[in-house]
Enzyme design. Structure first.
Site, PDB file in Angstrom:
ATOM      1  N   GLY A 239      46.048  22.678  18.572  1.00  0.00           N
ATOM      2  CA  GLY A 239      47.243  23.075  18.139  1.00  0.00           C
ATOM      3  C   GLY A 239      46.982  24.558  17.528  1.00  0.00           C
ATOM      4  O   GLY A 239      47.832  25.058  16.792  1.00  0.00           O
ATOM      5  N   ARG A 326      57.101  28.676  30.582  1.00  0.00           N
ATOM      6  CA  ARG A 326      57.031  28.479  29.283  1.00  0.00           C
ATOM      7  C   ARG A 326      58.163  29.334  28.678  1.00  0.00           C
ATOM      8  O   ARG A 326      58.991  28.916  27.643  1.00  0.00           O
ATOM      9  CB  ARG A 326      55.757  29.329  28.720  1.00  0.00           C
ATOM     10  CG  ARG A 326      54.290  28.463  29.079  1.00  0.00           C
ATOM     11  CD  ARG A 326      53.291  28.817  28.292  1.00  0.00           C
ATOM     12  NE  ARG A 326      53.334  28.163  26.616  1.00  0.00           N
ATOM     13  CZ  ARG A 326      53.753  29.115  25.890  1.00  0.00           C
ATOM     14  NH1 ARG A 326      53.847  30.265  25.953  1.00  0.00           N
ATOM     15  NH2 ARG A 326      53.939  28.301  24.714  1.00  0.00           N
ATOM     16  N   CYS A 356      67.267  30.236  41.419  1.00  0.00           N
ATOM     17  CA  CYS A 356      68.635  30.025  41.427  1.00  0.00           C
ATOM     18  C   CYS A 356      68.970  29.371  40.009  1.00  0.00           C
ATOM     19  O   CYS A 356      69.671  28.347  40.052  1.00  0.00           O
ATOM     20  CB  CYS A 356      69.246  29.413  42.392  1.00  0.00           C
ATOM     21  SG  CYS A 356      68.769  29.987  44.187  1.00  0.00           S
ATOM     22  N   GLU A 357      68.473  29.882  38.902  1.00  0.00           N
ATOM     23  CA  GLU A 357      69.043  29.297  37.423  1.00  0.00           C
ATOM     24  C   GLU A 357      69.045  30.567  36.599  1.00  0.00           C
ATOM     25  O   GLU A 357      68.252  31.348  36.560  1.00  0.00           O
ATOM     26  CB  GLU A 357      67.955  28.396  36.983  1.00  0.00           C
ATOM     27  CG  GLU A 357      67.829  27.063  37.831  1.00  0.00           C
ATOM     28  CD  GLU A 357      67.448  26.017  37.046  1.00  0.00           C
ATOM     29  OE1 GLU A 357      67.713  26.008  35.731  1.00  0.00           O
ATOM     30  OE2 GLU A 357      66.975  24.767  37.564  1.00  0.00           O
ATOM     31  N   TYR A 385      48.614  26.701  29.532  1.00  0.00           N
ATOM     32  CA  TYR A 385      49.914  26.039  30.198  1.00  0.00           C
ATOM     33  C   TYR A 385      50.630  26.904  31.087  1.00  0.00           C
ATOM     34  O   TYR A 385      51.855  27.197  30.966  1.00  0.00           O
ATOM     35  CB  TYR A 385      50.880  25.676  28.756  1.00  0.00           C
ATOM     36  CG  TYR A 385      50.036  24.651  27.694  1.00  0.00           C
ATOM     37  CD1 TYR A 385      49.543  23.650  28.290  1.00  0.00           C
ATOM     38  CD2 TYR A 385      49.468  25.194  26.581  1.00  0.00           C
ATOM     39  CE1 TYR A 385      48.811  22.790  27.298  1.00  0.00           C
ATOM     40  CE2 TYR A 385      48.893  24.470  25.832  1.00  0.00           C
ATOM     41  CZ  TYR A 385      48.526  23.126  26.209  1.00  0.00           C
ATOM     42  OH  TYR A 385      47.550  22.272  25.196  1.00  0.00           O
TER      43      TYR A 385
HETATM   44  N1  LLP Z   1      45.042  17.262  21.552  1.00  0.00           N
HETATM   45  C1  LLP Z   1      45.947  16.473  22.183  1.00  0.00           C
HETATM   46  C2  LLP Z   1      46.218  15.099  21.948  1.00  0.00           C
HETATM   47  C3  LLP Z   1      47.294  17.271  22.748  1.00  0.00           C
HETATM   48  O1  LLP Z   1      48.454  16.623  22.989  1.00  0.00           O
HETATM   49  C4  LLP Z   1      47.157  18.558  22.955  1.00  0.00           C
HETATM   50  C5  LLP Z   1      48.310  19.264  23.633  1.00  0.00           C
HETATM   51  C6  LLP Z   1      45.868  19.199  22.416  1.00  0.00           C
HETATM   52  C7  LLP Z   1      44.925  18.562  21.920  1.00  0.00           C
HETATM   53  C8  LLP Z   1      45.717  20.798  22.511  1.00  0.00           C
HETATM   54  O2  LLP Z   1      46.638  21.428  21.759  1.00  0.00           O
HETATM   55  P1  LLP Z   1      46.493  23.331  22.018  1.00  0.00           P
HETATM   56  O3  LLP Z   1      45.331  23.442  21.571  1.00  0.00           O
HETATM   57  O4  LLP Z   1      46.563  23.490  23.175  1.00  0.00           O
HETATM   58  O5  LLP Z   1      47.698  23.582  21.113  1.00  0.00           O
HETATM   59  N2  LLP Z   1      53.046  22.936  27.066  1.00  0.00           N
HETATM   60  C9  LLP Z   1      53.366  23.355  25.565  1.00  0.00           C
HETATM   61  C10 LLP Z   1      51.895  23.072  24.755  1.00  0.00           C
HETATM   62  C11 LLP Z   1      51.917  21.364  24.962  1.00  0.00           C
HETATM   63  C12 LLP Z   1      50.736  20.819  24.419  1.00  0.00           C
HETATM   64  C13 LLP Z   1      50.367  19.663  24.522  1.00  0.00           C
HETATM   65  N3  LLP Z   1      49.382  18.732  23.824  1.00  0.00           N
HETATM   66  C14 LLP Z   1      53.221  24.903  25.858  1.00  0.00           C
HETATM   67  O6  LLP Z   1      53.065  25.578  26.795  1.00  0.00           O
HETATM   68  O7  LLP Z   1      53.259  25.571  24.519  1.00  0.00           O
END
Ligand code: LLP
Length: 430
Positions: A239, A326, A356-357, A385
């Site tokens: 995160g 995104r 088309c959106e 992502y």
């Molecule tokens: N650990 C778990 C259990 C997770 O579900 C995730 C991400 C991470 C680690 C890694 O998180 P990060 O360090 O990448 O923030 N598609 C969205 C982000 C979805 C994140 C899902 N889980 C976007 O494009 O912002």
């Protein structure tokens, strides 16, 4: 060291002019810098100093096999969220002992595959899941190691779709529930509770939220000791937010100054939680995804048309929401820059895709350098992502993926052909 920069008005990835990549590979195409991925792995690892730790790269952020191989070679582990990601991680060379399996809905086949592969641990999200893992592991004559995922009701200010740490989210166990489960489950055959985990969401830039979750994890882990549980790992999830605005600075580019993101740094966030987490006296773990790969990738596109309507200027690019979801899904900001600086001045425009959106856009009301038909642009910071969320929506082929290392580049995923899309459709009909 930045791996994307302008030289004589042309945008480079490392030593490779992106114009050459766009010309040879075509657009849309994702381009990744191998050096940037290595840099980010090194910075993250360096932030731990001599504290025993393990960083499990969240494969969902970018699961390109060549990208995974680079990350595995930097000694990170992998966190997987499906049997497909498990296979990708194993194929890329991550040792099973450095793989965790996350996700709120692992099916029986996925659980069995993880146990048979001998992964480090499952991150468990419910009592029922824990029971099923125990059942499957006993049937296989094995013991599954698990971490309990805690939900401490921490709202960290992420987009609602990527906030996971508040009490109404589907993720994790309430501390009281987790305590009750731990006291009965740790003596069950087939289950070994080896630690605690929490993941409060994605693109979090608020340091106090990370500090709160780290403190809550340490406090909770102490409650397990009287139960005879020997804690091996305290895992604070991923995160860690990254900077999206003003990523590239150049006198010819408009700047979006003074944004909170600009002071965010993964190393600083790790520095804030590490002194707390290490007091648990076991291996400290994190699961970074975005912070490893976001800055390592760009999406190259070409302007198809310019159009003025309703008092607005639209630039219609050949990349849209099926290539990069995104902006449409989370209203995310990505800096958009031309591959060649031409000194034509700036304008305000919507940069949209061909689908088309009305929600198909890369940027709205954005001040950008003036571009015209045939000009190439780069959508910055799309290594995380990006391609993984691409689709065949509107019958569109998914883009190519290219890996740059120094002066050379390799097409690591060829652009899908139309034949490929139609073959897939026929397969699903049969
Ligand atoms: N650990 C778990 C259990 C997770 O579900 C995730 C991400 C991470 C680690 C890694 O998180 P990060 O360090 O990448 O923030 N598609 C969205 C982000 C979805 C994140 C899902 N889980 C976007 O494009 O912002």
């Amino acid at each position: 060291m930045e791996r994307f920069s302008y030289k004589d008005g042309n945008l480079y990835c490392e030593e490779t002019p992106l114009r050459d990549v766009a010309g040879k590979v075509g657009t849309p195409a994702y381009v990744y810098s191998a050096q940037s991925i290595r840099d980010h792995c090194r910075w993250i690892e360096g932030a731990f100093g001599d504290v025993p730790h393990l960083s499990y790269y969240a494969v969902k952020a970018n699961s390109n096999p060549e990208v995974l191989k680079i990350i595995a070679s930097q000694d990170l582990g992998a966190d997987v969220g499906s049997i497909g990601e498990l296979k990708l991680a194993l194929d890329a060379g991550f040792p099973p002992s450095k793989i965790t399996f996350s996700g709120v809905g692992k099916n029986d086949r996925e659980i069995a595959a993880g146990i048979e592969a001998g992964i480090r641990a499952f991150i468990v999200e419910s009592e029922e899941e824990l029971r099923i893992i125990g059942l499957i592991s006993r049937n296989l004559g094995k013991t599954a190691r698990v971490l309990l995922r805690l939900n401490f009701d921490i709202e960290a200010g992420a987009h609602p779709y990527t906030s996971t740490g508040h009490r109404h989210a589907k993720f994790g166990l309430e501390p009281a529930q987790a305590e009750a489960i731990a006291s009965t489950a740790h003596s069950l055959d087939g289950i070994d509770i080896i630690g605690v985990h929490s993941h409060i969401g994605s693109q979090i830039i608020d340091e106090p939220s990370f500090v709160r979750v780290a403190k809550a994890l340490v406090e909770f882990s102490r409650r397990l000791i009287p139960m005879g549980i020997r804690l091996q790992q305290i895992n604070c999830g991923g995160g860690f937010g990254v900077q999206y605005k003003d990523y590239l600075l150049h006198p010819d580019l408009p700047a979006e100054r003074s944004h909170a993101e600009s002071s965010v740094a993964t190393t600083k966030l790790i520095g804030a939680i590490l002194p707390i987490l290490r007091t648990a006296g076991c291996t400290v773990a994190i699961q970074p995804g975005r912070s490893v790969v976001a800055h390592a990738g760009v999406l190259l596109a070409k302007i198809l048309y310019r159009k003025q309507t309703g008092g607005k200027t639209f630039l219609i690019a050949d990349a849209g929401m099926n290539d990069l979801l995104r902006p449409s899904l989370y209203q995310s900001y990505h800096q958009i820059v031309p591959l060649e600086l031409t000194g034509r001045g700036h304008e305000v425009a919507d940069i949209v895709g061909p689908l088309c959106e009305s929600g198909d856009y890369l940027a709205l009301d954005r001040t950008i350098p003036v571009m015209k038909r045939g000009d190439y642009l780069a959508v910055m910071c799309t290594g995380a992502y990006g391609f993984v969320l691409s689709s065949n929506y509107n019958g569109r082929a998914r883009p190519a993926e290219v890996l740059v290392d120094g002066r050379s580049f390799t097409v690591v995923t060829p652009r899908e052909s139309l034949g490929h899309i139609f073959a897939k459709e026929r397969m699903s009909e049969s």
